[in-house]
Design a protein around this motif. Structure first.
Motif, short mmCIF file in Angstrom:
data_model
loop_
_atom_site.label_atom_id
_atom_site.label_comp_id
_atom_site.label_asym_id
_atom_site.label_seq_id
_atom_site.Cartn_x
_atom_site.Cartn_y
_atom_site.Cartn_z
N SER A 511 0.82 -1.21 0.00
CA SER A 511 0.00 0.00 0.00
C SER A 511 0.85 1.26 0.00
N VAL A 512 1.91 1.28 0.82
CA VAL A 512 2.73 2.48 0.92
C VAL A 512 3.58 2.67 -0.34
N ILE A 513 4.03 1.58 -0.94
CA ILE A 513 4.79 1.68 -2.20
C ILE A 513 3.89 2.21 -3.31
N LEU A 514 2.68 1.67 -3.43
CA LEU A 514 1.76 2.09 -4.50
C LEU A 514 1.33 3.54 -4.32
N ARG A 515 1.05 3.93 -3.09
CA ARG A 515 0.66 5.34 -2.86
C ARG A 515 1.77 6.28 -3.31
N THR A 516 2.99 5.94 -2.94
CA THR A 516 4.10 6.83 -3.23
C THR A 516 4.43 6.84 -4.72
N GLU A 517 4.31 5.69 -5.36
CA GLU A 517 4.52 5.65 -6.81
C GLU A 517 3.50 6.54 -7.52
N LYS A 518 2.25 6.48 -7.09
CA LYS A 518 1.20 7.32 -7.69
C LYS A 518 1.50 8.80 -7.46
N LEU A 519 1.98 9.10 -6.27
CA LEU A 519 2.31 10.49 -5.93
C LEU A 519 3.49 10.99 -6.76
N ALA A 520 4.49 10.13 -6.95
CA ALA A 520 5.67 10.51 -7.73
C ALA A 520 5.32 10.74 -9.20
N LYS A 521 4.38 9.96 -9.70
CA LYS A 521 3.94 10.14 -11.08
C LYS A 521 3.29 11.49 -11.30
N SER A 522 2.55 11.95 -10.31
CA SER A 522 1.82 13.22 -10.46
C SER A 522 2.67 14.44 -10.13
N LYS A 523 3.62 14.31 -9.20
CA LYS A 523 4.38 15.47 -8.74
C LYS A 523 5.86 15.43 -9.12
N GLY A 524 6.32 14.26 -9.52
CA GLY A 524 7.75 14.11 -9.80
C GLY A 524 8.47 13.57 -8.58
N ALA A 525 9.43 12.69 -8.82
CA ALA A 525 10.12 12.03 -7.71
C ALA A 525 10.86 13.01 -6.82
N ASP A 526 11.43 14.05 -7.39
CA ASP A 526 12.19 15.00 -6.57
C ASP A 526 11.31 15.72 -5.56
#
Length: 601
Positions: A511-526
Motif C-alpha cells: 500500500s505504501v509503495i503504491l501510494r508513493t509511486e502514484k504520488l511521484a507520477k503526479s508530482k515528480g520524484a524530486d
C-alpha cells in the motif's frame, strides 16, 4: 455500474495473488474538495472543543464527554454514515473513515465514545433494522439527541462472543421478551438511550440481537464507572438486565442472527479503529518534534541528534504506511458497495456485503495500525525523556489511550488468526485462487533460479519485485502448512500468527509503495523524496520481519530436505539486490519533519 464491472473490482484478499497498479488505488491525496472540507471541519472542531480540554477528559469528566458528543451531533458528525432518509449525511465509506480518523486525534476518551455510538451503537440498526426500527431510532441517534451502546461482552464471553449466557424469554402472551443477564465493558453505558443487546432464546445455537431502550424502571441497573488505564472519560460500566421487557418488534434482524450481526459490526469497527489511530499518530509525532526542537541539551536542540531523528523517522514512516493502507481498503469497500447498489441491491445489503468482502483487510489494518500507534506513543514518551512520564505532557495520556486499541474489536491475536483463516476459507470457496499460485511457487523452489541482472532503472522497480517475492514467501509457508495440517491448522496458533504477520506486512508495504509511486507520477520524484524514503524504509522493515516470521513458521512444521529447500526459498524471496541505506533514508525523513516542526503529510 454493470454487473460485469462489479465483478472486475478487486475482491478481498486478492491483493495476495494479483498485481495492483498504483493508478488503481485510492490515496489521501485523492480526497475530493467535499472530503477536504469535511476533514477541515472536523479538525477545527477538535482543536476548538476537545484539545484545549484534554485535562477534563483525564480527570474523568464523563459529563463533558456527553456534552462534546452532543456538539458533534449538532455539527452532523454523528450522522456521516447514516443515509439521508434517516437524518444523516449519507456520505460514502471513505468519508466516514475520514471523519473517524480526524475526530480521534485529541483524546481516546472522546474517540471511544464517538466510535461506540456511530459504529456499534447506531450501525446495527441502520444495517439490520426493519424500516420501522430505522425510522424510530436512527434519526435520534444521528442527531445526537440519543446515544447508543453495544452490549455483547460478558464475564464469560469475550473473544468467544457466541458463548454469552444472557437469556431472552418470550412472554406467555407473545408480546415481548424478558431479558436477564450481565454485560460488561459497555462503552457509553452511563449516558446512552439505546442498547444493542445480544441474548440467547431458549437453547438456540446462536445469540439474537435486540434494541433495548434504557429505562431504569425496566429492570436495568448500571455498575459503577470502571477505573481504567486509559480512555478515562469514556463511560464504561457493567449493565445488568433483570427481566427487562423488550417488545417482540424490537428483535434486530432474525432470531439467531445475532452472532452474524456482531461479527459484521466488528468488521466495520476494525477498519474504523485503524482510522481512529491515525490522527493520534500525527499529533503524537508533531508533539514530539516540537519538543525535540525546543529541548536543548549539550548546547543544541535534541532534534539534531541522530538517535532522536531515527525515532522521528520511524514514527513518521509507520503513520504514512497506515494512512496508505487504510484509505486503500476504504475505497475498495466503497467501490464494492457502489457496485452492488448499482446492480439493484439495497444500500443496507450492499454495505453489509461490501464490508464483509474485505474482512481480511479490516483485520490486517486493525492489528497493524493499533500496534503502530502504541509504538509511536511509546517513542513519544522516550523523546520527551523524564517529562514524557509526567501527566503534565500529552505523551503520557497518548500512551495510555493507545493501549486499548490492541484489545478492542477482537484482540490482535484473534485478528491475526482470523486474517489467515478467512483467507483460507475464501480459497476453499473459490473466491481467491491460492492453490494455483502456491503450486507455482512450489515448482519455482524446485527449479534453478535466474541469474539475469534485472533492470531497476524505474522508480520502485526493485521494491515492487520484492513485494511480489514476499507474496511468494507467504504462499510457500501458508500453502505448505495447509497441506500438512489441513483443517487442523486452526490448532497451530503460533504458526498462524507467524503467517499472519507476513500477510500483514505484505498489504501494508504494498500500500505504501503504491501510494508513493502514484504520488511521484503526479508530482515528480524530486518533489516527494521524503515520501519515497518513508516507503522504502517501511518495506525494509517488512522484508526483515517476513524473513524472521518465515523461518519461525517453517521450522515449526518442516524438517530435513523440505526445511532446507523452504529456507533457501525464503532467503531468495527476502533478498535485496541493492540494500537500502537505512540511515540515509531516516535522515531524509527526519530533516523534513524537523524543518516543518511537525508531521507534514
Amino acid at each position: 455500474m454493470s454487473e460485469v464491472t462489479e465483478k472486475e473490482i478487486v475482491r478481498g484478499g486478492q491483493f495476495l495473488i494479483k498485481e495492483t497498479k498504483s493508478d488503481d488505488i485510492f490515496t489521501p491525496e485523492d480526497f475530493s474538495e467535499e472530503q477536504e472540507m469535511m476533514r477541515d471541519s472536523v479538525k477545527e472542531f477538535i482543536d476548538r472543543e476537545i484539545w484545549p480540554n484534554k485535562d477534563r477528559f483525564e480527570k474523568k469528566d464523563y459529563a463533558f464527554t456527553e456534552e462534546s458528543m452532543r456538539k458533534a451531533g449538532e455539527l452532523g458528525f454523528l450522522g456521516v454514515a447514516v443515509p439521508e432518509e434517516y437524518g444523516g449525511l449519507g456520505m460514502g465509506f471513505v468519508s466516514t473513515m475520514l471523519v473517524c480518523d480526524y475526530i480521534s486525534g485529541a483524546t481516546g476518551s472522546f474517540s471511544t465514545a464517538f466510535g461506540a455510538h456511530t459504529g456499534i451503537g447506531t450501525m446495527p440498526i441502520t444495517l439490520y433494522g426493519t424500516e420501522e426500527q430505522k425510522l424510530k431510532y436512527v434519526p435520534k441517534l444521528a442527531s445526537g439527541e440519543w446515544f447508543g451502546a453495544y452490549c455483547l461482552t460478558e464475564p464469560g464471553a469475550g473473544s468467544d462472543a457466541n458463548s454469552g449466557k444472557t437469556k431472552a424469554v418470550l412472554s406467555e402472551d407473545g408480546t415481548h421478551y424478558k431479558i436477564t443477564g450481565q454485560k460488561m465493558w459497555i462503552s457509553n453505558a452511563g449516558f446512552c438511550s439505546v442498547f444493542i443487546v445480544f441474548a440467547r432464546i431458549e437453547d438456540d445455537k446462536n445469540i439474537t440481537g435486540f434494541i433495548v431502550e434504557n429505562h431504569a424502571d425496566n429492570g436495568i441497573t448500571l455498575g459503577e464507572e470502571e477505573h481504567k488505564l486509559g480512555i478515562r472519560a469514556s463511560s464504561t460500566r457493567q449493565v445488568f438486565f433483570n427481566e427487562t421487557k423488550v417488545p417482540v418488534e424490537n428483535m434486530l434482524s432474525e432470531r439467531g442472527n445475532g452472532f452474524k450481526i456482531a461479527m459484521n459490526a466488528l468488521n466495520v469497527g476494525r477498519i474504523k479503529l485503524a482510522a481512529a489511530c491515525l490522527d493520534a499518530q500525527r499529533r503524537t509525532i508533531s508533539g514530539a518534534v516540537k519538543y525535540a526542537n525546543e529541548r536543548v541539551q549539550f548546547k543544541t536542540p535534541i532534534a539534531n541528534f541522530g538517535a532522536i531523528r531515527a525515532k522521528l523517522a520511524e514514527m513518521a514512516a509507520s503513520c504514512y504506511a497506515g494512512e496508505s493502507a487504510a484509505y486503500r481498503a476504504a475505497k475498495s469497500i466503497e467501490d464494492r458497495i457502489n457496485a452492488r447498489v448499482a446492480a439493484g441491491e439495497s444500500h443496507q445489503d450492499a454495505e453489509l456485503k461490501g464490508v464483509e468482502e474485505f474482512a481480511i483487510e479490516c483485520s490486517i489494518l486493525k492489528v497493524a495500525v493499533s500496534e503502530d500507534i502504541q509504538n509511536c506513543s511509546d517513542e513519544g514518551i522516550q523523546i520527551f525523556g523524564g517529562m514524557g512520564f509526567s501527566e503534565d505532557t500529552p505523551m503520557e495520556s497518548a500512551w495510555r489511550d493507545a493501549r486499548i486499541a490492541r484489545i478492542y474489536e477482537g484482540t490482535n491475536e484473534i485478528n491475526r488468526m482470523l486474517s489467515v483463516g478467512m483467507l483460507i476459507k475464501k480459497a476453499m470457496k473459490g473466491h481467491v485462487d491460492l492453490l494455483g499460485p502456491a503450486m507455482k511457487v512450489a515448482e519455482e523452489l524446485m527449479g534453478i533460479p535466474s541469474f539475469d541482472t534485472p533492470d531497476y532503472s524505474e522508480l520502485f522497480a526493485e521494491e515492487k519485485e520484492i513485494i511480489g517475492k514476499l507474496k511468494k514467501a507467504f504462499l510457500m509457508v501458508a500453502g505448505s502448512a495447509v497441506q500438512k495440517y489441513g483443517p487442523a491448522l486452526d490448532e497451530h496458533q503460533q504458526l498462524l500468527m507467524a503467517a499472519a504477520d507476513i500477510l500483514i506486512e505484505i498489504y501494508m508495504a504494498e500500500s505504501v509503495i503504491l501510494r508513493t509511486e502514484k504520488l511521484a507520477k503526479s508530482k515528480g520524484a524530486d518533489a516527494v523524496k521524503e515520501q519515497i524514503a518513508m516507503a522504502q524504509l517501511y518495506l525494509y522493515h517488512a522484508v526483515d520481519l517476513v524473513n524472521t516470521k518465515g523461518k519461525e513458521g517453517i521450522a515449526s512444521f518442516a524438517e530435513g530436505d523440505e526445511q532446507r529447500m523452504m529456507l533457501m526459498g525464503l532467503k531468495r524471496f527476502t533478498k535485496y539486490a541493492n540494500l537500502p541505506n537505512v540511515v540515509a533514508l531516516r535522515e531524509t525523513i527526519a530533516a523534513k519533519i524537523v524543518d516543518e516542526n511537525g508531521y507534514p503529510y
